[in-house]
Design a protein around this motif. Structure first.
Motif, PDB file in Angstrom:
ATOM      1  N   UNK A 187       0.866  -1.156   0.000  1.00 26.08           N
ATOM      2  CA  UNK A 187       0.000   0.000   0.000  1.00 26.08           C
ATOM      3  C   UNK A 187       0.913   1.218   0.000  1.00 26.08           C
ATOM      4  N   UNK A 188       0.764   2.054  -0.987  1.00 21.43           N
ATOM      5  CA  UNK A 188       1.573   3.270  -1.059  1.00 21.43           C
ATOM      6  C   UNK A 188       0.716   4.421  -0.527  1.00 21.43           C
ATOM      7  N   UNK A 189       1.221   5.099   0.488  1.00 23.21           N
ATOM      8  CA  UNK A 189       0.485   6.212   1.094  1.00 23.21           C
ATOM      9  C   UNK A 189       1.272   7.484   0.820  1.00 23.21           C
ATOM     10  N   UNK A 190       0.638   8.415   0.136  1.00 20.85           N
ATOM     11  CA  UNK A 190       1.315   9.645  -0.266  1.00 20.85           C
ATOM     12  C   UNK A 190       1.118  10.720   0.811  1.00 20.85           C
ATOM     13  N   UNK A 191       2.133  10.875   1.648  1.00 22.96           N
ATOM     14  CA  UNK A 191       2.028  11.849   2.748  1.00 22.96           C
ATOM     15  C   UNK A 191       2.002  13.284   2.233  1.00 22.96           C
ATOM     16  N   UNK A 192       2.651  13.521   1.076  1.00 22.83           N
ATOM     17  CA  UNK A 192       2.580  14.874   0.493  1.00 22.83           C
ATOM     18  C   UNK A 192       1.149  15.231   0.151  1.00 22.83           C
ATOM     19  N   UNK A 193       0.410  14.245  -0.359  1.00 21.10           N
ATOM     20  CA  UNK A 193      -0.984  14.492  -0.728  1.00 21.10           C
ATOM     21  C   UNK A 193      -1.825  14.753   0.524  1.00 21.10           C
ATOM     22  N   UNK A 194      -1.538  14.027   1.606  1.00 20.51           N
ATOM     23  CA  UNK A 194      -2.284  14.271   2.855  1.00 20.51           C
ATOM     24  C   UNK A 194      -2.018  15.699   3.338  1.00 20.51           C
ATOM     25  N   UNK A 195      -0.750  16.112   3.305  1.00 22.37           N
ATOM     26  CA  UNK A 195      -0.409  17.482   3.735  1.00 22.37           C
ATOM     27  C   UNK A 195      -1.109  18.508   2.839  1.00 22.37           C
ATOM     28  N   UNK A 238       2.552  20.076   8.466  1.00 21.29           N
ATOM     29  CA  UNK A 238       1.785  20.907   7.533  1.00 21.29           C
ATOM     30  C   UNK A 238       1.145  22.103   8.244  1.00 21.29           C
ATOM     31  N   UNK A 239       1.141  22.069   9.583  1.00 21.75           N
ATOM     32  CA  UNK A 239       0.600  23.206  10.332  1.00 21.75           C
ATOM     33  C   UNK A 239      -0.612  22.887  11.177  1.00 21.75           C
ATOM     34  N   UNK A 240      -1.039  21.630  11.160  1.00 25.01           N
ATOM     35  CA  UNK A 240      -2.228  21.255  11.928  1.00 25.01           C
ATOM     36  C   UNK A 240      -1.880  21.131  13.414  1.00 25.01           C
ATOM     37  N   UNK A 241      -2.735  21.705  14.262  1.00 28.01           N
ATOM     38  CA  UNK A 241      -2.480  21.651  15.712  1.00 28.01           C
ATOM     39  C   UNK A 241      -3.554  20.887  16.478  1.00 28.01           C
ATOM     40  N   UNK A 242      -4.734  20.793  15.901  1.00 28.06           N
ATOM     41  CA  UNK A 242      -5.849  20.189  16.640  1.00 28.06           C
ATOM     42  C   UNK A 242      -6.162  18.808  16.074  1.00 28.06           C
ATOM     43  N   UNK A 243      -5.978  17.794  16.894  1.00 30.90           N
ATOM     44  CA  UNK A 243      -6.185  16.416  16.466  1.00 30.90           C
ATOM     45  C   UNK A 243      -7.377  15.820  17.213  1.00 30.90           C
ATOM     46  N   UNK A 244      -8.199  15.106  16.476  1.00 29.09           N
ATOM     47  CA  UNK A 244      -9.379  14.475  17.063  1.00 29.09           C
ATOM     48  C   UNK A 244      -9.295  12.969  16.861  1.00 29.09           C
ATOM     49  N   UNK A 245      -9.474  12.222  17.958  1.00 24.50           N
ATOM     50  CA  UNK A 245      -9.450  10.757  17.889  1.00 24.50           C
ATOM     51  C   UNK A 245     -10.742  10.229  18.508  1.00 24.50           C
TER      52      UNK A 245
END
Ligand SMILES: *Cc1c(COP(=O)(O)O)cnc(C)c1O
Length: 389
Positions: free
Chosen positions: A18-26, A65-72
């Motif tokens: 499985x190739x996951x493109x972290x650049x695309x997520x950012x 990428x600058x995200x500070x708020x994480x929801x789990x």
């Protein structure tokens, strides 16, 4: 760059991967954040192991990428995320981790000590939290605006406001609610939820004027400024899912799934393949057996519905062929029909695309009669994961 020193020609790898493109997520986070502005800032929902793609890689990428708020979804995921960010040696200043299901009875101290924010989803939970929360502990308060799952009803909010101070008793920083139909922009429930949420926020702001509002998931972000308030909480869009499946996709694809060919077979007319002998060849067929089955997220329901994309590994040509899945999908293997492909294109050891540029997440989900979310979160744990960064 590929993180575990694999060449960029992924078509010759012998293990399912499985190739996951972290650049695309950012890039997707930046896009959803820019849509949320100027009023709001976007967080990121990273529950269920970042929708199956790998919290340990995805969370540091979002933070960069600058995200500070994480929801789990729950406390265990929050604890895992804390240790990932601590190990990743990233600047975690200002990071906030919030648990969407709130604080279970008995976990209050753990939330306070670890500085994890519960989303208080009921009056009972809010009362428990006010007993446990010490100075400096923070939380979100959830209200029901029409989803009908979690959150205080209007009267419950009024009674909480009578008996507690949101800031000093509960540490509430934001009022939250969740949209049920944001993927259908014309659905009347969107407007109704917006107006109910706005009036509950106005009541709460009589007590706490700087209380923030947080209503929108990915699809809500795309509904426009009225839905943004001060914070948004996108999930699926970050991972390349289409938040509004009946509209063109605005976000970048993130995952590619390649399965290696284990064996080629010839089927004579009248012979069958797979459990239940459900596929019987009406004419001679050439088949390829792929590594990967329903234990890897290739739903059994895709039997007779999915197709793989096959390219010629010996050619620089970007063209290729679709090959249909035939016979029942097994736990560990899937069979495709390659009769119509030029001889020699498919050989044991070469890999075919089950998800990617040619078989999109949307195509795959449609064939399986499900949604992008279930496809991503069902991708098995057995794949070799290759992160592009
Ligand atoms: C999962 C979830 C989200 C993210 O929704 P997407 O549709 O994936 O963007 C936001 N808020 C809540 C409460 C959730 O449970």
């Amino acid at each position: 760059m590929l993180s575990n020193s694999l060449s960029s020609n992924t078509s010759n790898l012998s293990a399912p991967h499985l190739v996951v493109d972290l650049n695309a997520i950012a890039a997707n986070w930046r896009f959803l954040n820019s849509c949320s502005q100027p009023l709001a800032i976007a967080g990121a929902v990273v529950k269920a192991n970042a929708y199956g793609l790998g919290l340990a890689q995805v969370a540091p990428c979002l933070l960069n990428a600058g995200c500070k708020h994480f929801y789990v979804a729950n406390l265990e995921e929050a604890i895992a995320l804390k240790s990932i960010l601590a190990d990743a040696q990233v600047d975690a200043a200002g990071v906030e981790i919030s648990v969407l299901s709130g604080c279970a009875r008995g976990d209050e101290r753990e939330f306070v000590e670890r500085q994890i924010l519960p989303v208080l989803i009921s009056l009972e939970m809010a009362e428990r939290w006010s007993d446990a929360a010490s100075a400096g502990a923070r939380a979100h308060l959830k209200v029901n605006s029409g989803m009908g799952r979690f959150g205080l009803e209007g009267e419950e909010l009024e009674s909480l406001l009578q008996s507690k101070n949101l800031r000093s008793d509960l540490g509430v920083i934001a009022l939250m609610s969740h949209l049920a139909c944001a993927d259908e922009p014309e659905h009347p429930l969107n407007q109704q939820q917006l107006s109910r949420f706005s009036s509950m926020l106005a009541s709460a702001r009589k007590q706490l004027p700087d209380l923030q509002g947080c209503l929108s998931n990915s699809a809500g972000v795309l509904l426009g400024e009225a839905y943004h308030f001060q914070r948004t909480r996108p999930g699926i869009g970050l991972y390349g899912g289409n938040p509004r499946p009946s509209f063109p996709q605005q976000l970048q694809a993130v995952v590619k799934l390649h399965l290696p060919v284990l064996q080629l077979r010839n089927l004579n007319a009248g012979e069958s393949v797979g459990y239940g002998a459900s596929f019987v060849a009406s004419s001679p067929r050439k088949l390829a057996v792929l590594a990967g089955g329903y234990a890897d997220g290739l739903f059994r329901r895709l039997t007779g519905r999915a197709k793989a994309w096959v390219t010629d590994p010996n050619s620089a040509d970007t063209g290729g062929w679709f090959a249909p899945v035939v016979g029942r999908i097994s736990m560990d293997s899937t069979v495709i029909d390659i009769t119509d492909l030029p001889a020699g294109v498919v050989a044991p050891g070469c890999a075919v695309e089950m998800l990617g540029a040619n078989v999109t997440l949307a195509d795959f989900a449609r064939a399986a009669e499900t949604i992008d979310y279930e496809v991503l979160t069902s991708l098995g744990a057995r794949y070799r994961r290759v992160y592009v960064e």
